[in-house]
Scaffold this motif. Structure first.
Motif, short mmCIF file in Angstrom:
data_model
loop_
_atom_site.label_atom_id
_atom_site.label_comp_id
_atom_site.label_asym_id
_atom_site.label_seq_id
_atom_site.Cartn_x
_atom_site.Cartn_y
_atom_site.Cartn_z
N THR A 1 0.83 -1.21 0.00
CA THR A 1 0.00 0.00 0.00
C THR A 1 0.85 1.25 0.00
O THR A 1 0.42 2.29 -0.51
N ALA A 2 2.06 1.17 0.56
CA ALA A 2 2.95 2.33 0.61
C ALA A 2 4.38 1.88 0.44
O ALA A 2 5.14 1.77 1.41
N PRO A 3 4.83 1.61 -0.83
CA PRO A 3 6.21 1.19 -1.06
C PRO A 3 7.20 2.27 -0.57
O PRO A 3 6.96 3.47 -0.73
N GLU A 4 8.30 1.84 0.03
CA GLU A 4 9.27 2.78 0.61
C GLU A 4 9.92 3.60 -0.50
O GLU A 4 10.30 3.09 -1.56
N ALA A 5 10.09 4.91 -0.25
CA ALA A 5 10.74 5.85 -1.18
C ALA A 5 10.04 5.89 -2.52
O ALA A 5 10.69 6.12 -3.56
N CYS A 6 8.73 5.70 -2.54
CA CYS A 6 7.95 5.73 -3.79
C CYS A 6 6.82 6.75 -3.66
O CYS A 6 6.33 7.03 -2.56
N PRO A 7 6.39 7.32 -4.79
CA PRO A 7 5.33 8.33 -4.73
C PRO A 7 3.92 7.74 -4.62
O PRO A 7 2.97 8.49 -4.35
N ASN A 8 3.75 6.45 -4.85
CA ASN A 8 2.43 5.83 -4.78
C ASN A 8 2.20 5.27 -3.36
O ASN A 8 2.96 4.42 -2.91
N ALA A 9 1.19 5.78 -2.70
CA ALA A 9 0.89 5.33 -1.34
C ALA A 9 -0.61 5.45 -1.09
O ALA A 9 -1.22 6.49 -1.33
N ALA A 10 -1.22 4.36 -0.58
CA ALA A 10 -2.64 4.34 -0.20
C ALA A 10 -2.76 3.75 1.20
O ALA A 10 -2.23 2.67 1.44
N TYR A 11 -3.42 4.49 2.08
CA TYR A 11 -3.57 4.04 3.46
C TYR A 11 -2.20 3.72 4.08
O TYR A 11 -1.98 2.66 4.65
N ALA A 12 -1.32 4.62 3.93
CA ALA A 12 0.03 4.38 4.40
C ALA A 12 0.09 4.15 5.90
O ALA A 12 0.93 3.41 6.40
N GLY A 13 -0.85 4.76 6.67
CA GLY A 13 -0.79 4.61 8.12
C GLY A 13 -1.63 3.48 8.66
O GLY A 13 -1.69 3.25 9.87
N ALA A 14 -2.31 2.69 7.80
CA ALA A 14 -3.21 1.62 8.26
C ALA A 14 -2.44 0.34 8.54
O ALA A 14 -1.27 0.20 8.17
N ASP A 15 -3.14 -0.62 9.15
CA ASP A 15 -2.54 -1.90 9.47
C ASP A 15 -2.38 -2.72 8.19
O ASP A 15 -3.38 -3.02 7.51
N PRO A 16 -1.15 -3.09 7.80
CA PRO A 16 -0.94 -3.83 6.56
C PRO A 16 -1.69 -5.16 6.53
O PRO A 16 -2.00 -5.66 5.43
N ALA A 17 -1.99 -5.72 7.70
CA ALA A 17 -2.68 -7.04 7.72
C ALA A 17 -4.10 -6.93 7.19
O ALA A 17 -4.71 -7.95 6.84
N ARG A 18 -4.62 -5.72 7.10
CA ARG A 18 -6.00 -5.56 6.65
C ARG A 18 -6.10 -5.51 5.12
O ARG A 18 -7.22 -5.47 4.59
N TYR A 19 -4.94 -5.51 4.42
CA TYR A 19 -4.97 -5.33 2.95
C TYR A 19 -4.25 -6.52 2.29
O TYR A 19 -3.27 -7.06 2.81
N ARG A 20 -4.76 -6.90 1.13
CA ARG A 20 -4.14 -7.96 0.35
C ARG A 20 -4.46 -7.76 -1.14
O ARG A 20 -5.36 -7.03 -1.49
N GLY A 21 -3.64 -8.48 -1.97
CA GLY A 21 -3.86 -8.43 -3.42
C GLY A 21 -3.76 -7.05 -4.02
O GLY A 21 -4.56 -6.69 -4.90
N ILE A 22 -2.77 -6.29 -3.56
CA ILE A 22 -2.66 -4.90 -4.04
C ILE A 22 -1.99 -4.87 -5.43
O ILE A 22 -0.94 -5.46 -5.64
#
Length: 373
Positions: free
Chosen positions: A283-304
């Motif tokens: 959802t928020a790759p490091e040092a990249c301009p594309n970020a979605a829900y960067a502050g959320a719990d990563p366990a809640r997201y899949r198949g991005i």
């Protein structure tokens, strides 16, 4: 037969009485003194007046010595004025120019703080060089001289005076001459900071510092900045050096700017950076301009999955002297993913803005970039 008494007296031989013995004495040889021998021959050395022909010989010998001395003076004057004089020095210089002997011509130039271009290929490639000359005469006053000539250049004839001054000795006893005014000219070249060389007639000429004065022999030269894939120094300049020209050629200043190739390669590297960022299933790759829900719990997201929906616009700013930078803005990307909510996974999509940039440095034909959002 009886001989008469008279006949008997005639036939008788006279008797010689014996002589007393004579003792021999050593012979005494007399030698004339040197003074007498040099004189008339008399043992007393008496002086005789000189003969008329001896006086003539003395006079002729004196005249001969005077003629030899005069010949020596005239010979010295001829060698000093003509063979090794200022006109001969100028003729040697012009002959080297016409024949294309760059080294010989440069060697006769007067000392100066300007840098004489040493590469013979540069002079060989110069157009409109001197094609002919004629030395008209010379005028010498003390330690200075002026030699008048006629030079052919561009199909035209020009009268040019060369000034010289005494300098050193030639062949030990003859005065040497140094050209003070020649057909060469000095041109000031200013370049951007960090520019290590320029090109003259296609040949690279090293530089030191941001400004340099170059001394060029008569002819036309094409001056350009160094060859570079990413930096442009503007159009080529033509420098004309003519004998007898008033002053020096117009100073040349080079300005550096980014080339179109630099912008293209910067954009290509930006696209590669962004493609790498979009390929990451985060959802928020490091040092990249594309970020979605960067502050959320990563366990809640899949198949991005990330998809670029709009290319950013790349813009290079600054100059090679002040510093270059690149900015990419106005891009958009869509994230498709599943989010856990209430124990169920639901498919969602989000659109995010894409913007990033980097400082830019050029090392030869290599671009150095470090993109960050």
């Amino acid at each position: 037969m009886t001989v008469p008494a008279r006949e008997r007296e005639r036939s008788r031989k006279p008797r010689i009485p014996p002589q007393p013995a004579v003792r021999s004495r050593p012979t005494r040889i007399m030698q004339a003194s040197p003074a007498a021998a040099a004189g008339s021959g008399s043992l007393r050395g008496r002086h005789r007046p000189p003969r008329p022909w001896s006086r003539t010989a003395v006079v002729l010998a004196g005249l001969g010595a005077l003629l030899l001395a005069a010949a020596g003076i005239l010979g010295y004057r001829h060698v000093s004025h003509n063979v090794l004089g200022p006109a001969a020095q100028v003729e040697s210089y012009l002959a080297a120019l016409v024949s294309g002997d760059h080294a010989a011509a440069a060697e006769l130039l007067p000392p100066t703080g300007a840098a004489t271009v040493q590469d013979a290929q540069i002079y060989a490639a110069a157009s409109n060089r001197i094609t002919g000359y004629e030395v008209l005469g010379q005028e010498m006053r003390g330690g200075e001289a002026v030699v008048r000539t006629v030079l052919q250049q561009r199909g035209e004839s020009k009268t040019v005076d060369f000034a010289l001054s005494r300098a050193g000795r030639e062949a030990v006893i003859f005065a040497g001459w140094q050209l003070d005014h020649t057909a060469a000219r000095e041109v000031d070249v200013a370049v951007p900071s960090g520019t290590a060389a320029i090109r003259l007639n296609g040949v690279s000429v090293p530089l030191s510092g941001q400004a340099r004065t170059l001394r060029l022999l008569p002819g036309e030269y094409v001056l350009e900045g160094p060859e570079s894939r990413y930096i442009s120094y503007g159009p080529a300049r033509t420098i004309a050096v003519e004998p007898g020209m008033a002053g020096a050629p117009v100073p040349v200043r080079l300005y550096a700017s980014a080339t179109a190739t630099l912008a293209q390669d910067v954009q290509a590297q930006g696209q590669a950076y962004l493609l790498d960022c979009l390929s990451r299933q985060e959802t928020a790759p490091e040092a990249c301009p594309n970020a979605a829900y960067a502050g959320a719990d990563p366990a809640r997201y899949r198949g991005i999955e990330w998809t670029l929906t709009k290319e950013p616009v790349y813009r290079v700013t600054g100059t090679p002297e002040t510093g270059l930078a690149v900015y990419a803005a106005g891009g958009k990307a869509r994230a498709t993913y599943q989010e856990e909510s209430g124990g169920r996974w639901q498919t969602r999509t989000d659109d995010v803005g894409i913007a990033f940039g980097s400082e830019l440095s050029v090392a030869g034909d290599i671009l150095e970039l470090d993109f960050r959002p």
